[in-house]
Design a protein around this motif. Structure first.
Motif, PDB file in Angstrom:
ATOM      1  N   PHE A 184       0.704  -1.192  -0.117  1.00  0.00           N
ATOM      2  CA  PHE A 184      -0.050  -0.031   0.039  1.00  0.00           C
ATOM      3  C   PHE A 184       0.903   1.383  -0.107  1.00  0.00           C
ATOM      4  CE2 PHE A 184      -2.787  -3.350   1.706  1.00  0.00           C
ATOM      5  CZ  PHE A 184      -3.809  -3.339   1.137  1.00  0.00           C
ATOM      6  N   PRO A 185       1.024   2.088  -1.145  1.00  0.00           N
ATOM      7  CA  PRO A 185       1.776   3.269  -1.123  1.00  0.00           C
ATOM      8  C   PRO A 185       1.032   4.298  -0.205  1.00  0.00           C
ATOM      9  CG  PRO A 185       0.523   2.985  -3.117  1.00  0.00           C
ATOM     10  CD  PRO A 185       0.149   1.888  -2.100  1.00  0.00           C
ATOM     11  N   ALA A 186       1.383   4.579   0.847  1.00  0.00           N
ATOM     12  CA  ALA A 186       1.125   5.450   1.795  1.00  0.00           C
ATOM     13  C   ALA A 186       2.195   6.419   2.327  1.00  0.00           C
ATOM     14  CB  ALA A 186       0.380   4.689   3.103  1.00  0.00           C
ATOM     15  N   SER A 187       2.792   7.164   1.662  1.00  0.00           N
ATOM     16  CA  SER A 187       4.008   7.948   1.892  1.00  0.00           C
ATOM     17  C   SER A 187       3.380   8.875   3.256  1.00  0.00           C
ATOM     18  CB  SER A 187       4.399   8.608   0.558  1.00  0.00           C
ATOM     19  OG  SER A 187       3.467   9.338   0.095  1.00  0.00           O
ATOM     20  N   LEU A 188       4.692   9.106   3.880  1.00  0.00           N
ATOM     21  CA  LEU A 188       4.515   9.993   4.947  1.00  0.00           C
ATOM     22  C   LEU A 188       5.996  10.890   5.120  1.00  0.00           C
ATOM     23  CD1 LEU A 188       3.417  11.016   7.635  1.00  0.00           C
ATOM     24  CD2 LEU A 188       4.487   9.050   8.618  1.00  0.00           C
ATOM     25  N   LYS A 189       5.765  12.105   5.406  1.00  0.00           N
ATOM     26  CA  LYS A 189       6.994  12.796   5.642  1.00  0.00           C
ATOM     27  C   LYS A 189       6.368  13.833   6.891  1.00  0.00           C
ATOM     28  CE  LYS A 189       9.987  16.346   3.612  1.00  0.00           C
ATOM     29  NZ  LYS A 189      10.097  17.254   2.682  1.00  0.00           N
ATOM     30  N   LEU A 190       7.363  13.447   7.945  1.00  0.00           N
ATOM     31  CA  LEU A 190       7.363  14.273   9.092  1.00  0.00           C
ATOM     32  C   LEU A 190       8.328  15.229   9.518  1.00  0.00           C
ATOM     33  CD1 LEU A 190       6.269  11.631  11.690  1.00  0.00           C
ATOM     34  CD2 LEU A 190       4.865  12.971  10.613  1.00  0.00           C
ATOM     35  N   CYS A 191       8.283  16.672   9.570  1.00  0.00           N
ATOM     36  CA  CYS A 191       9.082  17.590   9.697  1.00  0.00           C
ATOM     37  C   CYS A 191       9.259  18.039  11.299  1.00  0.00           C
ATOM     38  CB  CYS A 191       8.770  18.580   8.709  1.00  0.00           C
ATOM     39  SG  CYS A 191       8.383  17.987   7.113  1.00  0.00           S
ATOM     40  N   PRO A 192      10.340  18.214  11.842  1.00  0.00           N
ATOM     41  CA  PRO A 192      10.516  19.012  13.092  1.00  0.00           C
ATOM     42  C   PRO A 192      10.062  20.362  12.952  1.00  0.00           C
ATOM     43  CG  PRO A 192      12.750  18.513  12.180  1.00  0.00           C
ATOM     44  CD  PRO A 192      11.823  18.169  11.047  1.00  0.00           C
TER      45      PRO A 192
END
Length: 193
Positions: free
Chosen positions: A176-184
């Motif tokens: 499942f392509p469920a991309s995530l990006k978390l940024c400080p």
């Protein structure tokens, strides 16, 4: 040629055919413990391209962007859930499953991204292990796969997740392509890549 020799050759020939047929079935249908080759019939939705800024007061992040649904006539049994393409994220909990009881508590089917600690009402939601979790056939219920991550020191990403499961003797694997990006919080721009 004696009758015993002919019978012996026939048994050997049938044994060879049985081994070949078994090998073909394992390769084509994904039977047995060998490599899983097919997506299979498991339905699911994934929220891809999510990006979120982590706040200084957050103790971590809850991510739940994949919902699974069983539209077949047979029970789906989840064997394993793994993250793919992880860079800079540290898992502190998960994977775990929230079942259909999440709807009235969340007011939605999916969490997406939420800072920790969670709202107190969410404590009522039971965290099920995905290993061995049984998704009933032909229901409107979905389950959600969730993880908790530590606050990253710098931008952190993942590409999606893979669910290994079986229906009876048939084994499958679905990505499942469920991309995530978390940024400080200090990051000036936080957009999904």
């Amino acid at each position: 040629m004696p009758v015993q020799s002919i019978a012996r050759e026939r048994r050997i020939g049938l044994a060879i055919i049985a081994v070949l047929v078994t090998a073909v079935l394992i390769g084509v249908f994904g039977l047995g413990p060998g490599p899983l080759r097919r997506d299979g019939p498991l339905d699911g939705g994934a929220l891809g391209g999510l990006a979120g800024r982590v706040q200084p007061t957050d103790q971590g992040v809850l991510w739940g962007a994949v919902e699974l649904h069983n539209g077949t006539d047979h029970t789906v049994v989840v064997d394993e859930v793994t993250l793919t393409g992880v860079h800079g994220l540290t898992t502190t909990a998960g994977p775990f499953v929230w079942d259909g009881t999440r709807y009235p508590v969340l007011g939605a089917g999916s969490v997406a991204i939420h800072g920790l600690p969670l709202p107190g009402a969410w404590d009522a939601l039971e965290r099920h292990s995905p290993r061995g979790y049984r998704i009933r056939p032909r229901t409107d219920d979905t389950i959600e796969i969730l993880y908790e991550f530590a606050v990253p020191a710098r931008d952190a990403t993942l590409d999606g997740l893979t669910v290994s499961y079986h229906i009876g003797p048939f084994a499958y694997r679905r990505y499942f392509p469920a991309s995530l990006k978390l940024c400080p919080s200090a990051a000036t721009v936080c957009t999904a890549g």
